[in-house]
Design a protein around this motif. Structure first.
Motif, PDB file in Angstrom:
ATOM      1  N   MET A   1       0.592  -1.335  -0.085  1.00  0.00           N
ATOM      2  CA  MET A   1      -0.037  -0.009  -0.021  1.00  0.00           C
ATOM      3  C   MET A   1       0.853   1.249   0.000  1.00  0.00           C
ATOM      4  N   SER A   2       0.748   2.020  -0.872  1.00  0.00           N
ATOM      5  CA  SER A   2       1.510   3.286  -1.034  1.00  0.00           C
ATOM      6  C   SER A   2       0.942   4.344  -0.125  1.00  0.00           C
ATOM      7  N   ALA A   7      -2.792   8.818   1.020  1.00  0.00           N
ATOM      8  CA  ALA A   7      -3.074  10.050   1.191  1.00  0.00           C
ATOM      9  C   ALA A   7      -4.254  10.669   0.314  1.00  0.00           C
ATOM     10  N   GLY A   8      -4.295   9.988  -1.008  1.00  0.00           N
ATOM     11  CA  GLY A   8      -5.615  10.217  -2.046  1.00  0.00           C
ATOM     12  C   GLY A   8      -6.862   9.846  -1.305  1.00  0.00           C
ATOM     13  N   TYR A   9      -6.839   8.654  -0.464  1.00  0.00           N
ATOM     14  CA  TYR A   9      -7.968   8.163   0.137  1.00  0.00           C
ATOM     15  C   TYR A   9      -8.272   9.015   1.451  1.00  0.00           C
ATOM     16  N   ARG A  85      -5.329  -5.352   5.783  1.00  0.00           N
ATOM     17  CA  ARG A  85      -4.847  -3.967   5.546  1.00  0.00           C
ATOM     18  C   ARG A  85      -6.000  -2.965   4.986  1.00  0.00           C
ATOM     19  N   ASP A  86      -6.859  -3.501   4.342  1.00  0.00           N
ATOM     20  CA  ASP A  86      -7.988  -3.016   3.701  1.00  0.00           C
ATOM     21  C   ASP A  86      -8.940  -2.391   4.919  1.00  0.00           C
ATOM     22  N   ARG A 149       1.101   1.762  11.082  1.00  0.00           N
ATOM     23  CA  ARG A 149       1.704   0.514  11.078  1.00  0.00           C
ATOM     24  C   ARG A 149       1.250  -0.175   9.800  1.00  0.00           C
ATOM     25  N   LEU A 150       0.537   0.316   8.942  1.00  0.00           N
ATOM     26  CA  LEU A 150       0.315   0.118   7.526  1.00  0.00           C
ATOM     27  C   LEU A 150       1.335   0.346   6.637  1.00  0.00           C
ATOM     28  N   HIS A 151       2.067   1.555   7.307  1.00  0.00           N
ATOM     29  CA  HIS A 151       3.224   1.998   6.078  1.00  0.00           C
ATOM     30  C   HIS A 151       4.553   1.765   6.882  1.00  0.00           C
TER      31      HIS A 151
END
Length: 158
Positions: A1-2, A7-9, A85-86, A149-151
């Motif tokens: 996941m970028s 950021a867009g989300y 993650r989602d 945590r995701l990044h």
């Protein structure tokens, strides 16, 4: 996941919060927390102190909170896949949404504005810290922990 995708989300979440806050201003007017809506209310209960920040539970909130959770988790259902993650990203988005939506409600509402964003004028947020409801700090901290945590950098095997 970028980071760019996230950021867009989050930009989309902020836009949704802005629109929902303005819709809610039209619904509630100057009477926040559904005070003048034709809905049931539970003003005091020990569970409200634990899970609801000491605020009243209303029929309006009993329906709108799960509805928005369904909105945020809908992409997982419609993608046909469910990943942790989602789900974590959806939860972080939901947390940011409610924080920003609530704040925009005050700032954009002609009956409040920035000048009345304080405990003296906002009785339904009973707990404040550093100029904001404690819920904001909890939501911000929770969302940041999830996003960090995701990044986090991936570990490489030595």
């Amino acid at each position: 996941m970028s980071v760019r995708r996230t950021a867009g989300y989050l930009a989309w979440v902020l836009l949704m919060a802005f629109f929902f806050a303005n819709a809610e201003i039209q619904i509630e007017g100057s009477a926040g927390w559904a005070a003048n809506l034709p809905t049931w209310r539970i003003e005091k209960h020990w569970l409200l102190d634990i899970f609801w920040g000491g605020r009243a539970m209303t029929g309006y909130h009993a329906w709108v909170f799960p509805f928005m959770a369904l909105v945020f988790f809908a992409p997982l259902a419609f993608n046909g896949r469910w990943t942790w993650r989602d789900a974590a990203l959806a939860l972080a988005g939901l947390m940011v949404f409610w924080m920003v939506e609530d704040f925009v409600w005050f700032v954009a509402n002609p009956a409040y504005g920035w000048a009345h964003f304080d405990p003296a004028h906002v009785a339904w947020h009973p707990h404040w810290l550093l100029g904001a409801p404690v819920d904001y700090w909890i939501g911000l901290g929770g969302a940041m922990l999830i996003l960090l945590r995701l990044h986090r950098p991936k570990r490489t095997k030595a």
